[in-house]
Design an enzyme around this catalytic site. Sequence first.
Site, short mmCIF file in Angstrom:
data_model
loop_
_atom_site.label_atom_id
_atom_site.label_comp_id
_atom_site.label_asym_id
_atom_site.label_seq_id
_atom_site.Cartn_x
_atom_site.Cartn_y
_atom_site.Cartn_z
N GLY A 17 2.60 -7.92 -2.43
CA GLY A 17 2.97 -6.53 -2.11
C GLY A 17 1.91 -5.85 -1.25
N TYR A 137 9.54 -18.07 -17.42
CA TYR A 137 9.50 -17.40 -16.11
C TYR A 137 10.67 -17.88 -15.24
CZ TYR A 137 7.62 -16.10 -11.51
OH TYR A 137 7.44 -15.58 -10.26
N LYS A 141 13.79 -15.77 -13.59
CA LYS A 141 14.04 -15.80 -12.14
C LYS A 141 15.46 -16.32 -11.84
CE LYS A 141 10.47 -14.25 -9.77
NZ LYS A 141 10.62 -13.12 -8.83
N HIS A 180 -3.74 -18.78 -10.87
CA HIS A 180 -3.22 -20.04 -10.35
C HIS A 180 -4.40 -20.92 -9.94
CE1 HIS A 180 0.46 -17.55 -9.89
NE2 HIS A 180 1.04 -18.67 -10.24
N ARG A 188 -14.54 -21.13 -10.10
CA ARG A 188 -15.31 -22.10 -10.89
C ARG A 188 -16.36 -22.79 -10.01
NH1 ARG A 188 -11.39 -25.68 -13.79
NH2 ARG A 188 -10.50 -23.68 -14.28
N TRP A 203 -8.51 -28.97 -14.49
CA TRP A 203 -7.47 -29.24 -15.50
C TRP A 203 -6.53 -30.34 -15.02
CZ3 TRP A 203 -5.32 -23.62 -16.54
CH2 TRP A 203 -6.34 -22.83 -17.07
N ARG A 210 1.07 -30.26 -4.73
CA ARG A 210 1.55 -28.89 -4.57
C ARG A 210 1.56 -28.51 -3.09
NH1 ARG A 210 2.66 -29.61 -9.02
NH2 ARG A 210 2.29 -28.38 -10.90
#
Length: 310
Positions: A17, A137, A141, A180, A188, A203, A210
């Site tokens: 936004g 989620y 959606k 994310h 990190r 993780w 992705r």
Amino acid sequence: MRLSDTILITGASGMIGGALRRILQEGHYTRLLVPSHADLELRDARQVEAYFTKHKPDVVFHLAARVGGIHANNTYPGQFVYDNTVIQANVFEAARKSGVKKLLFPGSACTYPKLAPQPVQEKELMNGPVEPTNIAYAAAKINGIIMAQSYAREYDMNIIIPMPTNTYGVGDNFDPKASHVIPALMRRFHEAKQKSLPEVVIWGSGAPLREFIYVDDIAQIFIFLMQNYDAHDIINAGTMQEISIKDLAAKIAKIVDYSGKISFDATKSDGAPRKMLDSSRLFGLGWKPQVSLSEGLQRMYETHFTRIAA
Ligand code: GFB
């Protein structure tokens, strides 16, 4: 969408936004409505209806949503499903009653089946079970997509539904519990560099693939579709470039100038094994991504962190 239109952006204080607001202002759209959470509680149907009645937006970018990374989605499924379902229903209904001319509602790449053929085409929606870590989620959606298409059909509303891939960039959320992967790793590695830590733990296995899109590119797609697309079929919005989490971590470590060890915590969830959208319909309309992953990561790092002298 015309320069004289009154344009409402819900979620203008969020990452997408905020970018959209800036780009519209640079494009000389002056009649922008950007209510904050304090100005307008989107979970309250009466408030939303009163706001639309009073301000009469012509065009709405409905970007307000409860969003987060894999951990937040998995930990707060009740909040994710409730907030998103209620907020979008309130906005669609108020838009219908007040006669909004055009509304944009983003779906999400995570609504597609976990094991959909890759790159994922629009026709795969609801063709199989979604990834369990973000099912709440995704359910909200999917409900939003069906509601948008149903309102478009029954009430002849002009609603468009881009399906953004994983978005990152300046203005992202760096809170480790909610973020994310990109802001999480940038922070990190930066802190490990500052504290001269010998190792950074990522993780999952590092194997998931992705696709990432820079926030300004997503904002530009939304404006492009607002100007050039009038169908209520969903349309994918990605870059068609993918990277493994392992390679992403190495890329971010390089930008941050961290040279310690990178290891993987396999007890943490990988989420979907692969998630890349087939955006050929969007590309066919003439849109192409402008910001590469390396450039976007660099911009983000320079904006949010101070480079540490070696
Ligand atoms: O970005 P992320 O949370 O989104 O995670 P998803 C992407 C991948 O990065 C997963 C790994 O395989 C994670 O296990 N990862 C490694 C990390 N280290 C980290 C870390 O420190 N933090 C995070 N967050 N991930 C989300 C959905 O899924 O995608 C949402 O849960 C939303 O619903 C969003 O749709 C776009 O791609 O796995």
